[in-house]
Structures are given as C-alpha cells and as structure tokens.
Enzyme design. Structure first.
Site, short mmCIF file in Angstrom:
data_model
loop_
_atom_site.label_atom_id
_atom_site.label_comp_id
_atom_site.label_asym_id
_atom_site.label_seq_id
_atom_site.Cartn_x
_atom_site.Cartn_y
_atom_site.Cartn_z
CG ASN A 8 -1.74 1.26 1.35
OD1 ASN A 8 -1.90 1.98 0.36
ND2 ASN A 8 -2.26 1.53 2.54
CD1 TRP A 9 3.43 1.22 -3.10
CD2 TRP A 9 3.12 2.48 -4.93
NE1 TRP A 9 4.04 0.59 -4.15
CE2 TRP A 9 3.87 1.34 -5.28
CE3 TRP A 9 2.82 3.41 -5.93
CZ2 TRP A 9 4.31 1.11 -6.59
CZ3 TRP A 9 3.25 3.19 -7.22
CH2 TRP A 9 3.99 2.05 -7.55
CG HIS A 94 -6.02 2.04 4.91
ND1 HIS A 94 -5.53 2.97 5.81
CD2 HIS A 94 -5.03 1.13 4.74
CE1 HIS A 94 -4.30 2.62 6.16
NE2 HIS A 94 -3.97 1.51 5.52
CD GLU A 96 -2.88 5.52 6.49
OE1 GLU A 96 -2.92 5.55 5.24
OE2 GLU A 96 -1.94 5.02 7.13
CD GLU A 166 -3.91 -2.43 7.33
OE1 GLU A 166 -2.76 -2.64 6.99
OE2 GLU A 166 -4.55 -1.41 7.01
N GLY A 172 2.23 2.19 10.63
CA GLY A 172 3.23 3.25 10.45
C GLY A 172 3.94 3.65 11.73
CB SER A 211 4.89 -1.88 12.04
OG SER A 211 4.48 -0.55 12.30
N GLY A 232 2.67 -1.15 4.23
CA GLY A 232 2.73 0.26 3.85
C GLY A 232 4.18 0.70 3.65
N GLY A 233 4.76 1.28 4.70
CA GLY A 233 6.10 1.88 4.62
C GLY A 233 7.15 0.99 3.97
C1 PEP Z 1 -0.98 0.20 5.82
O1 PEP Z 1 -0.87 1.27 5.27
O2 PEP Z 1 -1.98 -0.48 5.62
C2 PEP Z 1 0.09 -0.26 6.71
C3 PEP Z 1 -0.04 -1.43 7.28
O3 PEP Z 1 1.16 0.58 6.88
P1 PEP Z 1 2.57 0.23 7.57
O4 PEP Z 1 3.04 -1.06 6.98
O5 PEP Z 1 3.45 1.38 7.21
O6 PEP Z 1 2.33 0.11 9.04
#
Ligand code: PEP
Length: 251
Positions: A8-9, A94, A96, A166, A172, A211, A232-233
């Site tokens: 997931n960018w 999501h 966010e 999640e 993040g 993470s 994500g990251g």
């Molecule tokens: C996400 O954006 O769904 C996510 C899990 O981010 P990260 O891996 O950065 O925690």
C-alpha cells in the site's frame, strides 16, 4: 490457501515514480507461491499498468473507490473504471480513510459490494485503535466493523473478499502487533466469516497489516491463520519490497 502480499503506497508516487517503481520491482527475483499486488494511487494506475507490460506480477490494487456505478460524484472513482486498468483488488475502509475522511462502516459496506459486483476482490480493512485496545474493546470493535462491512456481500463458493486486520496503533508506528495477538484476532475474524459464509469462508484470506517489514514478515506468515500481509512503509522501496516478498516465503 495461497498467501498474498499487498503493498500500500498510500499517497506516494505519481505516474513518473510509479512507473520507475514497477520497472525496478520487475527486476526483483520473486517467489511464485505467493500472490503479490500493489495498491497505487488512482492517478498512477495507467503508468503502473504500462510499466508492467505483459507481466501480471505484481497485480494492481486500488486504495479506494466509490459505491455508485457512475454519475454526479465529483472526484470519485467507480470500480468499473478501475477494471479498465486490470485492477484485481480494491482496499475498502483503510483506517486512514476512516480517520481522516470520516468513512463509516456503512460506506465501507457499500464500497465492498460495488467492488465485488465489478469483479474486483474487496480488501476490507478492520482494526481497533490504541485506546480501544487498552479498554479491552478490540474484539468488539473488529466484530462490529466486520459484520457491518460484510452485510451485503455474497459468498458463492469463491472468496467474496480478503480481510485485512490492521490494528490502527500498529500502522506506520514500528509497533507491530505480536503475531500471537494477531493470531487470536484472526481466529475471531475466521469465526465471523464462517457464520456468514459457511464453507465459502475457507477460501477467504485474512491478512495482517501494521509495521510489517522484511525482518518480521516471515514470523507473521508462518503463524497459523495469517494468510498474508498488507504492507505500507516497507513497500515504498521496490528492492526492499522484493526482499520482503522473498523473506515471506522462506518462512
Ligand atoms: C498500511 O498502510 O496499511 C500499513 C499497514 O502501513 P505500515 O506497513 O506502514 O504500518
């Protein structure tokens, strides 16, 4: 069940950088026994598709979409438009978007159904925040979000969705959820899916996000009940994501 890794960018990479990311990722040695997808910003789907050429890995995913098929919804994107780029998976709900854009369980449910109708596999994101976990409400929150999101989905033998657990506090932050804690939440989710879809639930992948990186992915994917990861990251660098994909399978 084949595991899946979805990058997931988030709000990163316009068309130019997206094209470069895909070209670099295509040079990575990738495991065959895992599905790999990238959720790119809508504006970068065409560039990602063009850089993929005839390659089907990684598959394309969307980060969001609307519930209506077309019409007066300025700025929104319908699932059918995503199908034109060969999008196979679509994130819905999501955290966010729930937090910053006020996406409700009801909206997530409508988005999931619209994706399913268009032939895109919805990736329904659920998870509690830090306060809810502290208050012992994590299970209740996830159950409520999930039951609402699944309300109108149909299970006809094929998986109607992928579920991404999640925990908001793990996204993040570098504070990944202990695999054993994720395992018990995945078991709760599996129970809800079985109640709703019966045998079809066996085909539904429940993935973990929060993470995940190249160092810990193996531990998650070797934990019973964890069928993949949403990343994500650690997906922003194509070489790092390639490394993560290889590390996921060696486990
Ligand atoms: C996400 O954006 O769904 C996510 C899990 O981010 P990260 O891996 O950065 O925690």
């Amino acid at each position: 069940m084949k595991k899946i890794l979805i990058a997931n960018w988030k709000m990163n990479y316009g068309p130019i950088k997206a094209g470069a990311w895909v070209r670099a990722f295509r040079r990575e040695r990738l495991p065959k026994d895992v599905d790999i997808a990238i959720a790119v910003p809508h504006i970068s789907l065409a560039a990602a598709r063009a850089s993929l050429g005839r390659a089907s890995i990684p598959a394309l995913a969307s980060q969001n979409s609307f519930w209506a098929e077309e019409g007066p919804f300025t700025g929104e994107i319908a699932p059918a438009m995503l199908v034109e780029f060969g999008v196979a998976y679509g994130l819905a709900g999501h955290s966010e978007r729930r937090i910053h854009l006020g996406e409700t369980d009801e909206m997530v449910a409508k988005k999931a159904v619209a994706l399913q109708k268009a032939g895109i596999s919805p990736v329904i994101c659920v998870g509690e925040n830090a306060l809810q976990r502290k208050k012992g409400e994590a299970n209740k929150v996830v159950r409520t979000q999930l039951q609402a999101a699944l309300k109108d989905l149909v299970g006809d033998g094929r998986a109607p969705a992928i579920i991404a657990y999640e925990p908001v506090w793990a996204i993040g932050t570098g504070k990944a959820c202990a695999p054993e804690d994720a395992k018990s939440m995945h078991a709760l989710i599996r129970g809800i899916l079985e109640k709703k879809f019966g045998k079809t639930a066996d085909n539904i992948r429940i993935i973990y996000g929060g993470s995940v990186d190249a160092r810990n992915v193996g531990e998650y994917l070797s934990t019973t009940g964890i069928d993949g990861a949403l990343v994500g990251g650690a997906s922003l660098d194509p070489r790092n994501f390639g490394l993560l994909c290889r590390a996921a399978v060696i486990a």
